[in-house]
Scaffold this active site. Structure first.
Site, mmCIF file in Angstrom:
data_model
loop_
_atom_site.group_PDB
_atom_site.id
_atom_site.type_symbol
_atom_site.label_atom_id
_atom_site.label_comp_id
_atom_site.label_asym_id
_atom_site.label_seq_id
_atom_site.Cartn_x
_atom_site.Cartn_y
_atom_site.Cartn_z
ATOM 1 N N ARG A 34 79.460 36.554 43.567
ATOM 2 C CA ARG A 34 78.565 37.587 44.117
ATOM 3 C C ARG A 34 77.751 37.093 45.306
ATOM 4 N NH1 ARG A 34 77.111 41.978 40.617
ATOM 5 N NH2 ARG A 34 79.015 42.554 39.545
ATOM 6 N N ARG A 38 72.849 41.764 46.961
ATOM 7 C CA ARG A 38 71.510 42.288 47.209
ATOM 8 C C ARG A 38 70.419 41.268 47.505
ATOM 9 N NH1 ARG A 38 71.917 45.874 41.996
ATOM 10 N NH2 ARG A 38 73.031 43.948 41.560
ATOM 11 N N ARG A 47 74.580 48.246 53.224
ATOM 12 C CA ARG A 47 74.827 49.135 52.086
ATOM 13 C C ARG A 47 74.136 50.481 52.334
ATOM 14 N NH1 ARG A 47 72.526 50.667 47.500
ATOM 15 N NH2 ARG A 47 73.596 50.609 45.488
ATOM 16 N N ASP A 84 85.325 45.555 44.220
ATOM 17 C CA ASP A 84 84.829 45.504 42.838
ATOM 18 C C ASP A 84 85.993 45.552 41.868
ATOM 19 O OD1 ASP A 84 81.988 45.724 41.481
ATOM 20 O OD2 ASP A 84 83.411 46.793 40.222
ATOM 21 N N TYR A 160 85.892 48.298 30.147
ATOM 22 C CA TYR A 160 85.090 49.250 30.925
ATOM 23 C C TYR A 160 85.684 50.650 30.813
ATOM 24 C CZ TYR A 160 81.727 46.300 33.432
ATOM 25 O OH TYR A 160 80.668 45.501 33.757
HETATM 26 O O1 CP3 Z 1 80.297 38.670 46.557
HETATM 27 C C1 CP3 Z 1 81.201 38.841 45.718
HETATM 28 O O2 CP3 Z 1 81.301 38.174 44.653
HETATM 29 C C2 CP3 Z 1 82.316 39.812 46.026
HETATM 30 C C3 CP3 Z 1 82.213 41.119 45.509
HETATM 31 C C4 CP3 Z 1 82.123 41.407 44.015
HETATM 32 C C5 CP3 Z 1 81.335 42.467 43.521
HETATM 33 N N1 CP3 Z 1 81.618 42.633 42.205
HETATM 34 C C6 CP3 Z 1 80.425 43.267 44.335
HETATM 35 C C7 CP3 Z 1 79.374 44.042 43.667
HETATM 36 C C8 CP3 Z 1 82.815 40.875 42.931
HETATM 37 C C9 CP3 Z 1 83.738 39.658 42.876
HETATM 38 C C10 CP3 Z 1 82.493 41.675 41.788
HETATM 39 C C11 CP3 Z 1 83.077 41.455 40.455
HETATM 40 C C12 CP3 Z 1 82.632 42.297 39.340
HETATM 41 N N2 CP3 Z 1 82.238 43.605 39.353
HETATM 42 C C13 CP3 Z 1 82.628 41.875 37.999
HETATM 43 C C14 CP3 Z 1 83.099 40.522 37.512
HETATM 44 C C15 CP3 Z 1 82.057 39.482 37.683
HETATM 45 C C16 CP3 Z 1 80.868 39.650 36.753
HETATM 46 O O3 CP3 Z 1 79.806 39.948 37.277
HETATM 47 O O4 CP3 Z 1 81.060 39.456 35.558
HETATM 48 C C17 CP3 Z 1 82.151 42.932 37.208
HETATM 49 C C18 CP3 Z 1 81.941 42.918 35.703
HETATM 50 C C19 CP3 Z 1 81.918 44.024 38.079
HETATM 51 C C20 CP3 Z 1 81.461 45.393 37.710
HETATM 52 C C21 CP3 Z 1 80.182 45.724 38.337
HETATM 53 N N3 CP3 Z 1 80.005 45.966 39.689
HETATM 54 C C22 CP3 Z 1 78.923 45.865 37.699
HETATM 55 C C23 CP3 Z 1 78.660 45.669 36.218
HETATM 56 C C24 CP3 Z 1 78.007 46.201 38.687
HETATM 57 C C25 CP3 Z 1 76.557 46.575 38.479
HETATM 58 C C26 CP3 Z 1 75.714 45.390 38.249
HETATM 59 C C27 CP3 Z 1 75.073 44.966 39.511
HETATM 60 O O5 CP3 Z 1 75.029 43.763 39.766
HETATM 61 O O6 CP3 Z 1 74.581 45.848 40.211
HETATM 62 C C28 CP3 Z 1 78.685 46.212 39.932
HETATM 63 C C29 CP3 Z 1 78.086 46.485 41.253
HETATM 64 C C30 CP3 Z 1 78.320 45.488 42.319
HETATM 65 N N4 CP3 Z 1 79.504 44.846 42.564
HETATM 66 C C31 CP3 Z 1 77.372 45.093 43.306
HETATM 67 C C32 CP3 Z 1 78.025 44.196 44.154
HETATM 68 C C33 CP3 Z 1 77.470 43.544 45.394
HETATM 69 C C34 CP3 Z 1 75.962 45.632 43.425
HETATM 70 C C35 CP3 Z 1 76.079 46.961 44.054
HETATM 71 C C36 CP3 Z 1 74.879 47.349 44.844
HETATM 72 O O7 CP3 Z 1 74.001 47.969 44.259
HETATM 73 O O8 CP3 Z 1 74.870 47.075 46.065
#
Ligand code: CP3
Length: 353
Positions: A34, A38, A47, A84, A160
């Site tokens: 990640r 943010r 974003r 994602d 999910y």
């Molecule tokens: O920078 C990176 O790692 C690349 C992009 C990336 C994102 N999600 C962007 C993201 C990657 C590799 C992921 C993987 C992901 N997404 C996983 C596996 C890793 C982990 O965290 O266990 C999972 C379970 C998800 C599903 C997901 N996406 C959730 C549960 C959430 C909400 C939680 C949160 O952190 O807000 C997301 C949203 C998400 N994916 C964001 C980002 C940058 C935040 C979105 C935002 O509000 O801008």
């Protein structure tokens, strides 16, 4: 002029790819799960410009820019594609939204009729904006940076789809334990779509891929073998059938020392481990494949001596050519940017010159 004997393997300029390929690394590679997110004001600005997280994922110029943002600030060894794991369910026809402050919400699949309604044919071909993002990043990034593509593991993605959100995974676990037919079918569909998806990312220019099994730790030991290890093994075989030299990182989160049997059975090039995994287990893993991890994301928030000591323990214990420095899970939005700089500097201090 004397000609020095050729070294059989000069250290590659791509430290991450070198470690994944069992060749000497110029330095200890570091990236963060990640890393585009943010905690960076420039991410929040883009974003907002995109209007939503999903719009950002499907906008190749902006997604490519976001992918590269952390590399402009920090001396990292990898860029991870901005996308994602839940884009695969969406491509399969599931409704997906990200509710502000709530995380993802999906329409659910809980029986044979739900599985039959999925648009499983050619799902990965509906994700062409993602491949365009990969192409753009591949063209724009620095040479020493390795571009990582990714997807979720079948178990995590199917969970999910069954639960519709990130909390409480009882329904998915029950279906797995019972070995329900519809569940096995759902797992097959997600596995096949994910193979196609990662192959397309690799063909578009990703140099390695990571499979996130964020919820592997929910599974009882017997089910871990059946529903985490076996589908990932099938993915690794399927990906390598299409891209023989594909470099693959597996991340079975929450499984402790079972990461070793995961490494042996799946044949991945590296295993990522979370922060609860002991250094001794990481050392054992490093004798088998590369090991990635495992600074606690809150240790990164804490910074200071706690962070320095955690980094020193890790780099002191693991060989430079077999270790990829990372967090044990994704960076959190509260992380101070200067602590990330401290993290990278501390790792670099330990590099062999
Ligand atoms: O920078 C990176 O790692 C690349 C992009 C990336 C994102 N999600 C962007 C993201 C990657 C590799 C992921 C993987 C992901 N997404 C996983 C596996 C890793 C982990 O965290 O266990 C999972 C379970 C998800 C599903 C997901 N996406 C959730 C549960 C959430 C909400 C939680 C949160 O952190 O807000 C997301 C949203 C998400 N994916 C964001 C980002 C940058 C935040 C979105 C935002 O509000 O801008």
């Amino acid at each position: 002029m004397s000609i020095s004997p050729a070294t059989p393997q000069a250290p590659s300029s791509k430290a991450l790819l070198a470690v994944l390929s069992s060749t000497p690394a110029r330095r200890r590679p570091i990236w963060m799960m990640r890393q585009a997110g943010r905690y960076l004001p420039e991410y929040r600005a883009l974003r907002e410009q995109a209007g939503s997280f999903l719009n950002l994922c499907y906008n190749p110029p902006l997604a490519a820019e976001v992918t590269l943002q952390p590399l402009q600030r920090f001396d990292l060894d990898a860029a991870i594609l901005f996308a994602d794991i839940l884009l695969i369910p969406q491509a399969l026809g599931v409704d997906l939204t990200f509710a502000e402050g709530e995380g993802p919400v999906l329409s659910t699949v809980t029986d044979a009729a739900g599985v039959a309604a999925l648009k499983s044919d050619g799902a990965a071909s509906r994700l062409s904006p993602v491949y365009e993002t990969v192409e753009r990043v591949a063209a724009a990034k620095a040479d020493h940076v390795t571009l990582i593509g990714f997807c979720g593991a079948p178990w995590t993605v199917a969970s999910y789809m069954i639960e519709g959100r990130g909390s409480n995974r009882q329904k998915a676990r029950l279906a797995a334990i019972r070995g329900e037919d519809w569940f096995a079918h759902l797992m097959d569909i997600v596995t096949e779509a994910s193979i196609d998806y990662l192959v397309a990312q690799l063909k578009a220019g990703a140099e390695a891929v990571q499979i996130f099994d964020s919820w592997a730790g929910d599974l009882p030991a017997r089910q871990f073998e059946r529903w985490s290890i076996q589908p990932i093994q099938r993915m690794v075989d399927g990906i390598r059938a299409a891209v023989p030299d594909a470099r693959i990182i597996g991340f079975p989160k929450g499984v402790g020392s079972a990461a070793l049997s995961f490494a042996k059975a799946t044949n991945v090039d590296a295993v990522g481990v979370d922060s609860a995994v002991a250094l001794d287990t990481m050392k054992d893993l490093s004798r088998h494949c590369a090991v990635q991890g495992n600074i606690d994301p809150l240790t990164l928030v804490a910074g200071g001596a706690a962070l320095d000591e955690a980094v020193d323990d890790l780099v002191g214990a693991l060989p430079q050519d077999r270790h990829i420095v990372n967090l044990g899970h994704g960076i959190v939005p509260e992380t101070p940017i200067q602590h990330v700089a401290q993290f990278v500097d501390r790792v670099r201090r330990g590099d062999r010159s």
